[in-house]
Scaffold this motif. Structure first.
Motif, mmCIF file in Angstrom:
data_model
loop_
_atom_site.group_PDB
_atom_site.id
_atom_site.type_symbol
_atom_site.label_atom_id
_atom_site.label_comp_id
_atom_site.label_asym_id
_atom_site.label_seq_id
_atom_site.Cartn_x
_atom_site.Cartn_y
_atom_site.Cartn_z
ATOM 1 N N ARG A 147 -18.455 36.469 36.083
ATOM 2 C CA ARG A 147 -19.898 36.332 36.272
ATOM 3 C C ARG A 147 -20.324 37.269 37.395
ATOM 4 N NH1 ARG A 147 -20.755 30.718 33.964
ATOM 5 N NH2 ARG A 147 -18.692 30.472 33.099
ATOM 6 N N ILE A 156 -21.542 30.993 25.553
ATOM 7 C CA ILE A 156 -20.506 29.980 25.332
ATOM 8 C C ILE A 156 -21.049 28.987 24.314
ATOM 9 C CG2 ILE A 156 -19.069 28.213 26.399
ATOM 10 C CD1 ILE A 156 -19.609 29.594 29.101
ATOM 11 N N LYS A 178 -15.152 27.279 17.671
ATOM 12 C CA LYS A 178 -14.944 25.982 18.327
ATOM 13 C C LYS A 178 -15.930 25.853 19.490
ATOM 14 C CE LYS A 178 -9.978 25.648 17.705
ATOM 15 N NZ LYS A 178 -9.422 26.930 18.073
ATOM 16 N N ILE A 179 -16.126 24.621 19.947
ATOM 17 C CA ILE A 179 -16.945 24.407 21.140
ATOM 18 C C ILE A 179 -16.192 24.977 22.337
ATOM 19 C CG2 ILE A 179 -17.793 22.600 22.704
ATOM 20 C CD1 ILE A 179 -18.535 21.075 20.118
ATOM 21 N N GLY A 180 -16.842 25.818 23.098
ATOM 22 C CA GLY A 180 -16.177 26.466 24.230
ATOM 23 C C GLY A 180 -15.779 27.903 23.931
ATOM 24 N N SER A 181 -15.968 28.361 22.679
ATOM 25 C CA SER A 181 -15.636 29.755 22.356
ATOM 26 C C SER A 181 -16.649 30.686 23.010
ATOM 27 C CB SER A 181 -15.703 29.999 20.853
ATOM 28 O OG SER A 181 -14.908 29.092 20.172
ATOM 29 N N LEU A 182 -16.206 31.902 23.267
ATOM 30 C CA LEU A 182 -17.117 32.917 23.778
ATOM 31 C C LEU A 182 -17.581 33.781 22.620
ATOM 32 C CD1 LEU A 182 -15.384 34.327 26.978
ATOM 33 C CD2 LEU A 182 -17.398 32.908 26.861
ATOM 34 N N SER A 198 -15.490 27.952 29.337
ATOM 35 C CA SER A 198 -15.139 28.329 27.973
ATOM 36 C C SER A 198 -13.627 28.343 27.774
ATOM 37 C CB SER A 198 -15.720 29.701 27.670
ATOM 38 O OG SER A 198 -15.133 30.645 28.527
ATOM 39 N N ILE A 199 -13.215 28.354 26.524
ATOM 40 C CA ILE A 199 -11.778 28.316 26.199
ATOM 41 C C ILE A 199 -11.035 29.509 26.813
ATOM 42 C CG2 ILE A 199 -10.105 28.315 24.296
ATOM 43 C CD1 ILE A 199 -12.274 26.860 22.640
ATOM 44 N N ARG A 242 -30.615 35.035 37.628
ATOM 45 C CA ARG A 242 -31.037 34.190 36.513
ATOM 46 C C ARG A 242 -31.430 35.089 35.354
ATOM 47 N NH1 ARG A 242 -29.854 29.281 35.015
ATOM 48 N NH2 ARG A 242 -31.586 28.012 34.333
ATOM 49 N N SER A 258 -11.359 41.870 37.637
ATOM 50 C CA SER A 258 -12.449 40.946 37.942
ATOM 51 C C SER A 258 -12.811 41.016 39.423
ATOM 52 C CB SER A 258 -12.092 39.528 37.510
ATOM 53 O OG SER A 258 -11.538 38.793 38.560
ATOM 54 N N SER A 287 -9.259 35.213 23.826
ATOM 55 C CA SER A 287 -8.441 35.375 25.047
ATOM 56 C C SER A 287 -9.200 36.188 26.098
ATOM 57 C CB SER A 287 -7.065 35.948 24.738
ATOM 58 O OG SER A 287 -7.149 37.312 24.396
ATOM 59 N N GLY A 288 -8.509 36.834 27.022
ATOM 60 C CA GLY A 288 -9.217 37.571 28.070
ATOM 61 C C GLY A 288 -9.826 36.627 29.094
ATOM 62 N N PHE A 289 -10.818 37.131 29.813
ATOM 63 C CA PHE A 289 -11.454 36.332 30.861
ATOM 64 C C PHE A 289 -12.898 36.772 31.016
ATOM 65 C CE2 PHE A 289 -12.323 35.491 35.455
ATOM 66 C CZ PHE A 289 -12.264 34.118 35.367
ATOM 67 N N MET A 290 -13.741 35.831 31.466
ATOM 68 C CA MET A 290 -15.149 36.159 31.646
ATOM 69 C C MET A 290 -15.501 36.146 33.130
ATOM 70 S SD MET A 290 -18.404 34.337 29.971
ATOM 71 C CE MET A 290 -18.560 33.029 31.156
ATOM 72 N N LEU A 323 -15.126 36.439 21.104
ATOM 73 C CA LEU A 323 -14.240 37.108 22.057
ATOM 74 C C LEU A 323 -13.054 36.185 22.279
ATOM 75 C CD1 LEU A 323 -16.977 38.186 24.599
ATOM 76 C CD2 LEU A 323 -15.828 39.682 22.985
#
Lengths: 282, 235
Positions: free
Chosen positions: B158, B77, B115-119, A7-8, B65, B208, B153-156, B151
Motif C-alpha cells: 500500500r 480485494i 474466492k473471498i480474499g482474492s486480489l 487478502s489471500i 484516499r 516493497s 501469489s505475490g504481495f500487495m 493476481l
C-alpha cells in the motif's frame, strides 16, 4: 465497520516470510520499532511514534474534593477514545473490541499497577486533592497501538509537573509556575507494555511489536507489562492459540531485556528534554 | 505551475478544453453574470498544470484516499460473492461491483471462480458520485483480458496515490532500477495499491521496502538514496 481481512496473497506471503524469520519492515522477529518521543512546549505533552503508529498523551491536573471513602488519595483518570483519525475502521461512540482491550489494558498498566503514588496527590485530607487527567489521542494506526499508548502515557506522567501548593492551616495557596518551580509526580515505578504476536503455524517464532498486517494475521496476541526492576504487572493473552508454559516464560524473559533498553531510552530522552528547558527559581 | 486551493477560479480557456482531476466547470446558471471570471474552479489543493497548448488542465496533489475515476486500473480485494458477480474493496468510500461476465472468455456456464480474499486487477468502468463504482476485467470492445484478472501469489504493497502515479510514469527511476537487480512482476493500481511478485521472498520484501521508501508521503527518497538503501538490504 469491521476491518477488511487481508487478502489471500498477503496472508500467504506474510506466513511464508515469517517462516523464514523475515519481516516486511526488515526487522528481526524480536525487534522493537524504535520509539520516537517528541515533547510539546507544555509539561506533560508527549507524542510517541512507533513506526507509523502515533499517539499523543497529555496530562493536566486540577483540584477536586476527594472521594468520601478515600479522603487521602488523589485521582487519576485515563481518557482514551479512538477517533476515526487513527483509521477509517474506528467509529466514535461505538467502541470496537480492540478499543475496549486498549482502554482496559491502559487502566491496568497505568492506574492499577500503582505507578503513581496517589497519596502524594493529597493536599488537604478530605477537602482537596489533585485530579490527574491523562488524555490519549490516537493519530494513526499502523499496528500495536496498545504499546505505543502505554509508552506515551507513562512518559507523559513522568514528564508532567504539577504546581507547588502551600498549606497553612486550612488555607491553600497555589504557586504559579513563574513563582515557584513545579514539582514532578511521585512515581513508584515505570511499567512498559510489550505485545507479542503468535501465528497459527507452531513452528513460526512469535514476533514482538506486530505491524497492522501481522496483528490481523496473528492467531493470538500476548501483552506483558513490566518494569525495569523485573516486576511483572500485567499479562494478557488474546486469541485462541494455545501456549506452553515454557513459551510464556521465554516471552517474559525476552520482555525483561527489552524493557531495560526501553527504560534507558525513555530516561535519556526525558533528561535531554529537561536540559533544553529553562526553569527559573526565584 | 501555480498552487490552487479548492474553490479557486482557474484561468483555463481553450476552444477544445479538457479538464483533468481536481477541476470542474460550474454550470452557467450558478456563476453570477456580473463577474466575467472563468467558470472553471478547482476542487482540491495542489499544483495546477496545463499542457503546452493550454487545452488540457489538471491539478496534481498527493492523497491517500482513493476516489474512483473511469478508466483507471485498480487493485481490489474480493469481499463478497453477490449473485452473478462480486463485491470488491478498492479502497474507496463504497465497495465496487464486478460482474461475473466481465472477464475474458466468461459465459453463463463458465464463470470465473474467485474466492473471498482474492486480489483482482481491474479497470473502473463506471464511476459516478451517486452510484456504486463498477469494475471490469477485460476490454469491453475486444473482450480480451489485456493483463486484467486475478493476481495470484505475490504481495500487495500500500502506498500513497502520488506514488502510484509515479510508478506508472515510464521516466520514473524506481522500477527500472529494481528490474535491473531482480526479476519481478508488478501491477500498479491507481488506488494506492501495488502488487509485486518475484522468485524469492526476500526480494519481494526488498521491493516493497523500496516502494515505501520512495513514497513522497513517507521518506520520499531520491534515486541516489534508494540505491544506497537497496545496498543495505539483503537482496
Amino acid at each position: 465497520m469491521r476491518p477488511p481481512s487481508p487478502s489471500i496473497p498477503e496472508k500467504e506471503f506474510v506466513y511464508e516470510a515469517l517462516k523464514q524469520s523475515l519481516r516486511l519492515d526488515g526487522r528481526q522477529p524480536l525487534e522493537l520499532r524504535s520509539p520516537r518521543l517528541t515533547y510539546g512546549s507544555e509539561l506533560g505533552y508527549v507524542e510517541c511514534a512507533l513506526g507509523k503508529t502515533r499517539v499523543i498523551a497529555n496530562v493536566d491536573a486540577k483540584m477536586v474534593k476527594p472521594l468520601p471513602e478515600r479522603p487521602f488519595e488523589g485521582l487519576l483518570t485515563i481518557h482514551s477514545e479512538i477517533s476515526p483519525m487513527a483509521s477509517s475502521e474506528y467509529e466514535l461512540g461505538r467502541p470496537s473490541e480492540e478499543e475496549i482491550t486498549i482502554t482496559r489494558m491502559l487502566d491496568k498498566v497505568l492506574r492499577r499497577s500503582d505507578a503513581i503514588d496517589k497519596e502524594s496527590l493529597c493536599i488537604l485530607a478530605g477537602q482537596r486533592v489533585w485530579h490527574l487527567r491523562l488524555t490519549l489521542h490516537f493519530l494513526s494506526d499502523a499496528g500495536n497501538m496498545l504499546d505505543c499508548a502505554c509508552l506515551a502515557g507513562i512518559v507523559a506522567l513522568k514528564h508532567f509537573r504539577r504546581p507547588e501548593v502551600e498549606v497553612i492551616g486550612d488555607e491553600v495557596t497555589v504557586h504559579s509556575p513563574s513563582e515557584r518551580a513545579p514539582v514532578p509526580l511521585a512515581i513508584h515505578h515505570t511499567p512498559f507494555c510489550l505485545t507479542f504476536a503468535f501465528f497459527p503455524d507452531e513452528t513460526t517464532q512469535p514476533v514482538l511489536d506486530p505491524t497492522l498486517l501481522e496483528q490481523r494475521l496473528s492467531a493470538g496476541l500476548m501483552s506483558v507489562a513490566l518494569n525495569a526492576q523485573r516486576e511483572l504487572c500485567v499479562v494478557q493473552k488474546m486469541g485462541g492459540v494455545p501456549l506452553v508454559a515454557d513459551g510464556v516464560l521465554s516471552v517474559i524473559n525476552i520482555a525483561v531485556t527489552k524493557v531495560k533498553e526501553l527504560d534507558a531510552l525513555v530516561e535519556d530522552s526525558l533528561r535531554e528534554d529537561w536540559k533544553g528547558r529553562h526553569v527559573e527559581v526565584r | 505551475m501555480s498552487i490552487v486551493v479548492p474553490g479557486e477560479h482557474v484561468p483555463a480557456q481553450h476552444v477544445n478544453l479538457k479538464l483533468g482531476p481536481g477541476l470542474i466547470q460550474l454550470s452557467q446558471g450558478s456563476t453570477s453574470s456580473a463577474t466575467p471570471k472563468s467558470s472553471i474552479i478547482s476542487t482540491r489543493a495542489g499544483s495546477l498544470y496545463h499542457s503546452a497548448n493550454g487545452s488540457k488542465w489538471w491539478v496534481e496533489s498527493n492523497a491517500r484516499r482513493y476516489v474512483p475515476a473511469p478508466q483507471e486500473s485498480v487493485i481490489g480485494i474480493v469481499t463478497q460473492k453477490a449473485g452473478e458477480g462480486f463485491r470488491v474493496d478498492i479502497g474507496s468510500a463504497h465497495p465496487a461491483s464486478l460482474d461475473g461476465l466481465a472477464f475474458e472468455g466468461a459465459s453463463k456456464r463458465n464463470r470465473p471462480n474467485l474466492k473471498i480474499g482474492s486480489l483482482v486487477y481491474a479497470r473502473v468502468s463506471l464511476a459516478h458520485k451517486d452510484m456504486e463504482p463498477e469494475l471490469e476485467c477485460f476490454d469491453a470492445q475486444t473482450r480480451k483480458a489485456e493483463g486484467f484478472g486475478e493476481l495470484k501469489s505475490g504481495f500487495m504493497v500500500r502506498c500513497s496515490l502520488g506514488m502510484c502515479r509515479k510508478l506508472l510514469d515510464p521516466n520514473h527511476f524506481l522500477l527500472p532500477l529494481l528490474g535491473a537487480k531482480v526479476s519481478l512482476e508488478v501491477a500498479v493500481g491507481m488506488n494506492g495499491r501495488v502488487w509485486i511478485n518475484s522468485k524469492e521472498t526476500r526480494h519481494t520484501i526488498a521491493i516493497s521496502r523500496c516502494i515505501e521508501a520512495a513514497d513522497p508521503d513517507g521518506k520520499g527518497m531520491e534515486e541516489g538514496e534508494i540505491k544506497k538503501f537497496l545496498g543495505t538490504l539483503d537482496a
